[in-house]
Write a protein that holds these residues in place. Structure first.
Motif, PDB file in Angstrom:
ATOM      1  N   SER A 189       3.629   0.532   7.512  1.00 19.48           N
ATOM      2  CA  SER A 189       3.746   1.665   8.434  1.00 19.48           C
ATOM      3  C   SER A 189       2.426   2.429   8.572  1.00 19.48           C
ATOM      4  CB  SER A 189       4.824   2.632   7.937  1.00 19.48           C
ATOM      5  OG  SER A 189       4.377   3.356   6.804  1.00 19.48           O
ATOM      6  N   LYS A 190       1.376   1.895   7.959  1.00 21.94           N
ATOM      7  CA  LYS A 190       0.062   2.547   7.933  1.00 21.94           C
ATOM      8  C   LYS A 190       0.115   3.877   7.172  1.00 21.94           C
ATOM      9  CE  LYS A 190      -1.425   0.247  12.180  1.00 21.94           C
ATOM     10  NZ  LYS A 190      -1.927   0.408  13.568  1.00 21.94           N
ATOM     11  N   GLN A 191       0.873   3.829   6.084  1.00 22.19           N
ATOM     12  CA  GLN A 191       0.968   4.935   5.120  1.00 22.19           C
ATOM     13  C   GLN A 191       1.514   6.225   5.736  1.00 22.19           C
ATOM     14  OE1 GLN A 191      -2.525   5.229   2.584  1.00 22.19           O
ATOM     15  NE2 GLN A 191      -3.145   3.160   3.152  1.00 22.19           N
ATOM     16  N   LYS A 192       2.538   6.075   6.559  1.00 22.21           N
ATOM     17  CA  LYS A 192       3.206   7.251   7.128  1.00 22.21           C
ATOM     18  C   LYS A 192       4.184   7.838   6.109  1.00 22.21           C
ATOM     19  CE  LYS A 192       2.953   5.713  11.952  1.00 22.21           C
ATOM     20  NZ  LYS A 192       3.751   5.320  13.148  1.00 22.21           N
ATOM     21  N   ASN A 193       4.564   9.090   6.326  1.00 22.20           N
ATOM     22  CA  ASN A 193       5.559   9.769   5.484  1.00 22.20           C
ATOM     23  C   ASN A 193       5.171   9.728   4.004  1.00 22.20           C
ATOM     24  OD1 ASN A 193       7.363  10.191   7.785  1.00 22.20           O
ATOM     25  ND2 ASN A 193       7.818   8.009   7.623  1.00 22.20           N
ATOM     26  N   LYS A 194       3.981  10.188   3.699  1.00 17.22           N
ATOM     27  CA  LYS A 194       3.464  10.080   2.333  1.00 17.22           C
ATOM     28  C   LYS A 194       4.289  10.880   1.327  1.00 17.22           C
ATOM     29  CE  LYS A 194      -1.287   8.998   3.636  1.00 17.22           C
ATOM     30  NZ  LYS A 194      -2.716   9.407   3.577  1.00 17.22           N
ATOM     31  N   ALA A 195       4.714  12.073   1.704  1.00 20.05           N
ATOM     32  CA  ALA A 195       5.513  12.886   0.781  1.00 20.05           C
ATOM     33  C   ALA A 195       6.849  12.201   0.490  1.00 20.05           C
ATOM     34  CB  ALA A 195       5.737  14.277   1.362  1.00 20.05           C
ATOM     35  N   PHE A 196       7.466  11.639   1.531  1.00 22.05           N
ATOM     36  CA  PHE A 196       8.726  10.915   1.362  1.00 22.05           C
ATOM     37  C   PHE A 196       8.517   9.689   0.480  1.00 22.05           C
ATOM     38  CE2 PHE A 196      11.397   7.359   2.791  1.00 22.05           C
ATOM     39  CZ  PHE A 196      12.648   7.871   2.496  1.00 22.05           C
ATOM     40  N   PHE A 197       7.430   8.981   0.703  1.00 17.40           N
ATOM     41  CA  PHE A 197       7.142   7.795  -0.114  1.00 17.40           C
ATOM     42  C   PHE A 197       6.948   8.174  -1.577  1.00 17.40           C
ATOM     43  CE2 PHE A 197       3.779   5.251  -2.170  1.00 17.40           C
ATOM     44  CZ  PHE A 197       4.463   4.049  -2.284  1.00 17.40           C
ATOM     45  N   LEU A 198       6.222   9.256  -1.838  1.00 12.72           N
ATOM     46  CA  LEU A 198       5.987   9.685  -3.219  1.00 12.72           C
ATOM     47  C   LEU A 198       7.306  10.054  -3.901  1.00 12.72           C
ATOM     48  CD1 LEU A 198       4.034  10.369  -5.490  1.00 12.72           C
ATOM     49  CD2 LEU A 198       3.783  12.654  -4.505  1.00 12.72           C
ATOM     50  N   ALA A 199       8.172  10.779  -3.187  1.00 10.82           N
ATOM     51  CA  ALA A 199       9.475  11.141  -3.743  1.00 10.82           C
ATOM     52  C   ALA A 199      10.311   9.893  -4.018  1.00 10.82           C
ATOM     53  CB  ALA A 199      10.214  12.067  -2.788  1.00 10.82           C
ATOM     54  N   SER A 200      10.254   8.929  -3.100  1.00  9.80           N
ATOM     55  CA  SER A 200      10.992   7.667  -3.273  1.00  9.80           C
ATOM     56  C   SER A 200      10.460   6.892  -4.469  1.00  9.80           C
ATOM     57  CB  SER A 200      10.883   6.813  -2.011  1.00  9.80           C
ATOM     58  OG  SER A 200      11.402   7.486  -0.886  1.00  9.80           O
ATOM     59  N   LEU A 201       9.138   6.915  -4.638  1.00  7.65           N
ATOM     60  CA  LEU A 201       8.518   6.198  -5.751  1.00  7.65           C
ATOM     61  C   LEU A 201       8.930   6.812  -7.088  1.00  7.65           C
ATOM     62  CD1 LEU A 201       6.555   3.839  -6.244  1.00  7.65           C
ATOM     63  CD2 LEU A 201       4.692   5.497  -6.253  1.00  7.65           C
ATOM     64  N   ILE A 202       8.990   8.127  -7.149  1.00  4.73           N
ATOM     65  CA  ILE A 202       9.413   8.811  -8.376  1.00  4.73           C
ATOM     66  C   ILE A 202      10.870   8.466  -8.700  1.00  4.73           C
ATOM     67  CG2 ILE A 202       9.897  11.067  -9.407  1.00  4.73           C
ATOM     68  CD1 ILE A 202       7.474  12.132  -7.821  1.00  4.73           C
ATOM     69  N   LEU A 203      11.725   8.527  -7.675  1.00  2.00           N
ATOM     70  CA  LEU A 203      13.136   8.199  -7.874  1.00  2.00           C
ATOM     71  C   LEU A 203      13.295   6.746  -8.323  1.00  2.00           C
ATOM     72  CD1 LEU A 203      16.151   8.849  -7.654  1.00  2.00           C
ATOM     73  CD2 LEU A 203      16.021   8.224  -5.222  1.00  2.00           C
TER      74      LEU A 203
END
Length: 242
Positions: free
Chosen positions: A82-96
């Motif tokens: 996605s060309k690194q879109k939604n970075k905050a969402f991705f970080l939260a998903s990665l933590i979860l």
């Protein structure tokens, strides 16, 4: 005991196969073929995981590590695609995902009878929620996140899985209250894990994580319920002394 349990699993699959035949008999050939491919692949996966737990649990642990590694790769793949879109969402998903992965790894270390109990409850819920949902499900629960989830599927899968948990009390030798509590928790976390995985795909506007498993939308698509449900059981066993 293991032989009896395996016979029960095969019996469930026969019932499931009949259900899939009824569901797909009037559908277009390509749609039915995809459904049968998914069913056949699922049968192979269930057998592989079942025997890995029964014969040598260390193999199941390695499979869990592989699921975690490939799942992480799939999360990263969609993010970078996605060309690194939604970075905050991705970080939260990665933590979860990291927290649940730790739970899954700890789950792979608990006694094998409880691992097998959890795996069977998850598999039965997953299978019969799909079958009952397609047969009788009309009310969609999360149409924008997971359109195939229906109230009929949830109720049908929960009833069969909970009843099966009580029948499998020889694996998890505890009171009926503890058995039902653990089983309901497994079902709830399996559902939440499935929804979280679906929401991640919707956020990045893709249908599948990958095409690694025929008929399924990737490793995370197939094992999201195991990751979340296993983490729940690990917490119950390690922290709450279930």
């Amino acid at each position: 005991m293991i032989t009896t349990i395996y016979i029960i699993i095969i019996s469930y699959f026969i019932l499931g196969g009949i259900g899939f035949y009824v569901i797909n008999r009037n559908k277009p050939a390509d749609v039915a073929k995809k459904s049968y491919t998914k069913f056949g692949t699922y049968f192979i996966i269930i057998n592989a995981l079942f025997f890995s737990i029964v014969i040598n649990p260390i193999v199941f642990k390695y499979l869990c590590v592989a699921i975690i590694g490939i799942g992480l790769a799939e999360l990263l793949r969609l993010f970078y695609k996605s060309k690194q879109k939604n970075k905050a969402f991705f970080l939260a998903s990665l933590i979860l995902f990291s927290l649940l992965s730790i739970g899954l790894y700890r789950f792979s270390e608990i006694p094998k009878n409880i691992i097998l109990f959890t795996f069977l409850v998850l598999s039965i819920f997953d299978s019969f929620s799909q079958i009952t949902g397609q047969l009788w499900g009309k009310t969609k629960l999360f149409p924008t996140i997971s359109p195939n989830k229906t109230l009929g599927g949830l109720v049908g899968g929960t009833i069969v899985a909970t009843a099966s948990a009580l029948l499998l009390n020889s694996l998890y030798n505890n009171s009926p209250l503890h058995i039902i509590t653990l089983a309901i928790g497994i079902i709830v976390f399996a559902m939440l894990g499935d929804l979280a995985a679906s929401y991640y795909k919707r956020k990045y506007k893709v249908k599948d994580y990958s095409n690694l498993i025929p008929g399924h939308g990737g490793v995370l698509d197939r094992f999201d319920s195991l990751i979340a449900g296993g983490a729940w059981v690990a917490v119950c066993i390690n922290l709450f002394n279930f």
